[in-house]
Design an enzyme around this catalytic site. Sequence first.
Site, mmCIF file in Angstrom:
data_model
loop_
_atom_site.group_PDB
_atom_site.id
_atom_site.type_symbol
_atom_site.label_atom_id
_atom_site.label_comp_id
_atom_site.label_asym_id
_atom_site.label_seq_id
_atom_site.Cartn_x
_atom_site.Cartn_y
_atom_site.Cartn_z
ATOM 1 N N GLY A 100 -22.990 7.109 86.672
ATOM 2 C CA GLY A 100 -22.756 8.379 85.978
ATOM 3 C C GLY A 100 -23.010 8.279 84.489
ATOM 4 O O GLY A 100 -22.648 9.181 83.727
ATOM 5 N N GLU A 106 -16.341 3.520 79.770
ATOM 6 C CA GLU A 106 -15.537 2.997 80.887
ATOM 7 C C GLU A 106 -15.098 1.556 80.591
ATOM 8 O O GLU A 106 -13.949 1.181 80.820
ATOM 9 C CB GLU A 106 -16.347 3.042 82.184
ATOM 10 C CG GLU A 106 -16.571 4.463 82.680
ATOM 11 C CD GLU A 106 -17.530 4.563 83.839
ATOM 12 O OE1 GLU A 106 -17.523 5.601 84.507
ATOM 13 O OE2 GLU A 106 -18.291 3.613 84.098
HETATM 14 C C1 5RP Z 1 -19.914 6.367 86.196
HETATM 15 C C2 5RP Z 1 -19.465 5.309 87.135
HETATM 16 C C3 5RP Z 1 -18.859 5.737 88.417
HETATM 17 O O1 5RP Z 1 -17.594 5.186 88.537
HETATM 18 C C4 5RP Z 1 -19.730 5.271 89.539
HETATM 19 O O2 5RP Z 1 -21.050 5.740 89.326
HETATM 20 C C5 5RP Z 1 -19.218 5.781 90.879
HETATM 21 O O3 5RP Z 1 -19.356 7.161 90.918
HETATM 22 P P1 5RP Z 1 -18.988 8.021 92.206
HETATM 23 O O4 5RP Z 1 -17.509 7.981 92.340
HETATM 24 O O5 5RP Z 1 -19.516 9.400 91.901
HETATM 25 O O6 5RP Z 1 -19.697 7.397 93.389
HETATM 26 O O7 5RP Z 1 -19.570 4.130 86.881
HETATM 27 O O8 5RP Z 1 -20.560 5.841 85.074
#
Ligand code: 5RP
Length: 226
Positions: A100, A106
């Site tokens: 994301g 994060e």
């Molecule tokens: C965003 C992230 C998310 O935690 C990862 O992509 C998982 O996303 P989703 O819950 O939509 O599968 O690292 O940067």
Amino acid sequence: MSTLTQDELKTLVGQAALQYVVPGEIVGVGTGSTVNKFIDALATIKDQIPGAVSSSVASTERLRAYGIAVFDANDVAELSVYVDGADEIDPQGHMVKGGGAALTREKIVAAQSKRFVCIADDSKWVSVLGKFPLPVEVIPMAAQRVARQFETMGGTAKLRLKDGAPLVTDNGQHILDVTGLQIADPLAFESQVNNWPGVVTVGVFAHQKASVCLLGTAAGVKTVTF
Ligand code: 5RP
């Protein structure tokens, strides 16, 4: 065979994460579709917490829409708990994150948290990291050089696009997605790539690995501690 959809599994683990929220304390909140389920669940107990530290503009907007206060990370010394999803998680709790594009914030919020609660459906469970294209946030002028460095490791890096133009992160940078890697030693790999000039954050979370994973499976929520 599961009768639950992937979306329902995400809802289950999002709700299960509520048990780790400490009443009276600010909670760290990640980003993504699974975390959105957690935010929805958090809204039902919002009166029990002062608010959240958020890892993205998207999560901040969702939290505020529920009337949950969002604190600046700089105004909070330490968090008891950080709840976030993952693109991959291995049996040691190492993760690939950044699908994301929120990996830098994060990692910052994870680093200021005592406990990382990973919420994921079981499609994210892998024995070795590297199948999911590895997100790497880079300073735009370094993108091609960093891409060539990945080539020497057998990887292929592609600039992430949005609506035909390079995606710009919440931090104003770009994302490379790298395929063809087998990340056998996540700790060493994370340290190595983070040392390359122009790399802001590599999406391997080994130094900030999960403390616990709530994994959504056909049999229900499985709790794995690391
Ligand atoms: C965003 C992230 C998310 O935690 C990862 O992509 C998982 O996303 P989703 O819950 O939509 O599968 O690292 O940067």
